[in-house]
Design a protein around this motif. Structure first.
Motif, mmCIF file in Angstrom:
data_model
loop_
_atom_site.group_PDB
_atom_site.id
_atom_site.type_symbol
_atom_site.label_atom_id
_atom_site.label_comp_id
_atom_site.label_asym_id
_atom_site.label_seq_id
_atom_site.Cartn_x
_atom_site.Cartn_y
_atom_site.Cartn_z
ATOM 1 N N ILE A 56 -15.596 43.287 56.187
ATOM 2 C CA ILE A 56 -15.669 43.380 57.571
ATOM 3 C C ILE A 56 -16.977 43.842 57.937
ATOM 4 N N SER A 57 -17.596 42.800 58.978
ATOM 5 C CA SER A 57 -18.767 43.448 59.624
ATOM 6 C C SER A 57 -18.544 43.528 60.914
ATOM 7 N N LEU A 58 -19.211 44.299 61.870
ATOM 8 C CA LEU A 58 -19.175 44.781 63.167
ATOM 9 C C LEU A 58 -20.047 43.377 64.224
ATOM 10 N N THR A 59 -19.333 43.049 64.958
ATOM 11 C CA THR A 59 -20.405 42.129 66.076
ATOM 12 C C THR A 59 -21.348 43.319 66.770
ATOM 13 N N ALA A 60 -21.955 42.777 67.560
ATOM 14 C CA ALA A 60 -22.850 43.520 68.421
ATOM 15 C C ALA A 60 -21.927 44.365 69.320
ATOM 16 N N ALA A 61 -21.259 43.813 69.958
ATOM 17 C CA ALA A 61 -19.794 44.462 70.912
ATOM 18 C C ALA A 61 -19.333 45.522 70.118
ATOM 19 N N GLY A 62 -18.759 45.056 68.721
ATOM 20 C CA GLY A 62 -18.223 46.108 67.773
ATOM 21 C C GLY A 62 -18.891 47.373 67.403
ATOM 22 N N GLU A 63 -20.052 47.147 67.269
ATOM 23 C CA GLU A 63 -21.102 48.347 67.172
ATOM 24 C C GLU A 63 -21.275 49.211 68.293
ATOM 25 N N LEU A 64 -21.284 48.531 69.492
ATOM 26 C CA LEU A 64 -21.136 49.592 70.489
ATOM 27 C C LEU A 64 -19.881 50.270 70.702
ATOM 28 N N LEU A 65 -18.743 49.675 70.480
ATOM 29 C CA LEU A 65 -17.463 50.078 70.702
ATOM 30 C C LEU A 65 -17.464 51.371 69.571
ATOM 31 N N ALA A 66 -17.871 50.786 68.260
ATOM 32 C CA ALA A 66 -17.736 51.979 67.240
ATOM 33 C C ALA A 66 -18.417 53.360 67.627
ATOM 34 N N ALA A 67 -19.698 53.167 68.103
ATOM 35 C CA ALA A 67 -20.502 54.377 68.626
ATOM 36 C C ALA A 67 -19.695 55.128 69.540
ATOM 37 N N GLN A 68 -19.166 54.440 70.659
ATOM 38 C CA GLN A 68 -18.378 55.038 71.302
ATOM 39 C C GLN A 68 -16.992 55.695 71.259
ATOM 40 N N THR A 69 -16.429 55.122 70.217
ATOM 41 C CA THR A 69 -15.056 55.361 69.855
ATOM 42 C C THR A 69 -15.281 56.672 68.968
ATOM 43 N N GLN A 70 -16.110 56.959 68.077
ATOM 44 C CA GLN A 70 -16.538 58.000 67.461
ATOM 45 C C GLN A 70 -16.799 59.116 68.413
ATOM 46 N N ARG A 71 -17.481 59.092 69.461
ATOM 47 C CA ARG A 71 -17.904 60.257 70.347
ATOM 48 C C ARG A 71 -16.575 60.373 71.326
ATOM 49 N N THR A 72 -15.563 59.255 71.595
ATOM 50 C CA THR A 72 -14.317 59.702 72.338
ATOM 51 C C THR A 72 -13.361 60.255 71.425
ATOM 52 N N LEU A 73 -13.078 60.235 70.197
ATOM 53 C CA LEU A 73 -12.389 60.764 69.352
ATOM 54 C C LEU A 73 -12.500 62.055 69.106
ATOM 55 N N ARG A 74 -14.077 62.182 68.823
ATOM 56 C CA ARG A 74 -14.340 63.502 68.663
ATOM 57 C C ARG A 74 -13.924 64.659 69.830
ATOM 58 N N ASP A 75 -14.491 64.094 71.186
ATOM 59 C CA ASP A 75 -14.066 64.827 72.230
ATOM 60 C C ASP A 75 -12.612 65.117 72.314
ATOM 61 N N LEU A 76 -11.695 64.151 72.220
ATOM 62 C CA LEU A 76 -10.421 64.167 72.191
ATOM 63 C C LEU A 76 -9.768 65.281 71.246
ATOM 64 N N GLU A 77 -10.586 65.420 69.899
ATOM 65 C CA GLU A 77 -9.995 66.337 68.939
ATOM 66 C C GLU A 77 -10.492 67.831 69.434
ATOM 67 N N ARG A 78 -11.587 67.961 69.984
ATOM 68 C CA ARG A 78 -12.142 69.159 70.534
ATOM 69 C C ARG A 78 -10.920 69.533 71.717
ATOM 70 N N VAL A 79 -10.727 68.716 72.415
ATOM 71 C CA VAL A 79 -9.578 69.386 73.503
ATOM 72 C C VAL A 79 -8.605 69.645 73.014
ATOM 73 N N GLN A 80 -7.999 68.987 71.730
ATOM 74 C CA GLN A 80 -6.728 69.279 71.461
ATOM 75 C C GLN A 80 -6.957 70.560 70.672
ATOM 76 N N GLU A 81 -8.107 70.951 70.028
ATOM 77 C CA GLU A 81 -8.507 72.300 69.354
ATOM 78 C C GLU A 81 -8.486 73.355 70.308
ATOM 79 N N HIS A 82 -8.938 72.963 71.512
ATOM 80 C CA HIS A 82 -8.937 74.025 72.542
ATOM 81 C C HIS A 82 -7.573 74.448 73.266
ATOM 82 N N ILE A 83 -6.882 73.568 73.160
ATOM 83 C CA ILE A 83 -5.570 73.758 73.706
ATOM 84 C C ILE A 83 -4.592 74.483 72.747
ATOM 85 N N ALA A 84 -4.816 74.268 71.360
ATOM 86 C CA ALA A 84 -4.320 74.856 70.271
ATOM 87 C C ALA A 84 -4.753 76.360 70.445
ATOM 88 N N ASP A 85 -5.898 76.603 70.405
ATOM 89 C CA ASP A 85 -6.490 77.818 70.602
ATOM 90 C C ASP A 85 -5.817 78.647 71.753
#
Length: 245
Positions: A56-85
């Motif tokens: 699999i290779s990413l298109t230009a749109a795929g590369e943009l979404l991949a970068a944003q997805t990493q940030r979004t999922l990481r932010d969601l993980e942090r929110v879940q961790e804060h709630i657990a805290d």
């Protein structure tokens, strides 16, 4: 509306660059991933991946979404961790980027204590140079960086620092082994092994050498601490933590 499941599936595919490997990691069928990616492409109105003989290779749109997805999922993980805290669970995953030299003496004992106090915490540890660490912190790929001579940046908050002392290390039979003190001018006359220019310790040495009018030309450049320690014909400059503050 884009679902969190679709983003997680796409993020796994973007990292693996293989539907089959992504499916194995997620413990689902490849067709389930394909359906979610098809849905994403429909919602976004652009192709995200290209299938080829090498995977699999990413298109230009795929590369943009991949970068944003990493940030979004990481932010969601942090929110879940804060709630657990807030619930008193103290759960979560901490991503660390560290210099190789801090692992044994500083990081390992600290993580052992953290593990006893917070047994539900888990850690991802990567070895990196100071410049790589800065980029990982800026991208959100790392929560904490531990490095020697970490450069200062306005968008990175220093939490703790320490004084460092430098020492020249060589084999017992080396001519400098009997010296009680070794200066930069003396070091420049011998074969040196140093990390490359991306490492903070090398940058600090170069600044000091420049101020002293000395040119350091190492015979060997390597990021491997073990290689540096086991080179009998060269002098290596080591550093150690004098006092945390």
């Amino acid at each position: 509306m884009i679902s969190g499941r679709a983003l997680r599936y796409f993020d796994t595919v973007a990292r693996c660059r293989s539907l089959r490997q992504a499916a194995a990691q997620l413990h689902i069928a490849p067709t389930a991933i394909s359906r979610q990616i098809d849905l994403l492409e429909h919602q976004l109105g652009a192709p995200l991946i290209e299938r080829g003989p090498n995977g699999i290779s990413l298109t230009a749109a795929g590369e943009l979404l991949a970068a944003q997805t990493q940030r979004t999922l990481r932010d969601l993980e942090r929110v879940q961790e804060h709630i657990a805290d807030l619930k008193g669970l103290r759960t979560g995953r901490v991503s660390l980027q560290v210099a190789e030299g801090v692992v044994a003496g500083l990081l390992a004992p600290a993580l052992a204590k953290m593990g006893q106090r917070y047994p539900h915490l888990s850690f991802d540890i990567g070895i990196a140079s100071a410049s790589q660490m800065v980029e990982a912190l800026r991208r959100g790929d790392a929560d904490i960086g531990l490095s020697f001579f970490m450069p200062r940046h306005d968008d990175i908050v220093p939490f703790a620092s320490a004084e460092l002392h430098h020492h020249a290390v060589m084999a017992p039979g080396h001519p400098l082994a009997v010296a009680s003190e070794v200066g930069l001018h003396t070091l420049a006359e011998h074969r040196l092994i140093l990390p490359d220019e991306s490492y903070g310790v090398r940058q600090a040495l170069e600044r000091a050498a420049h101020q002293a009018g000395v040119a350091l030309a190492p015979t060997f450049k390597t990021a491997s601490l073990e290689t540096q320690k086991h080179s009998p014909l060269t002098v290596q400059v080591f550093w150690y933590c004098h006092r945390w503050r």
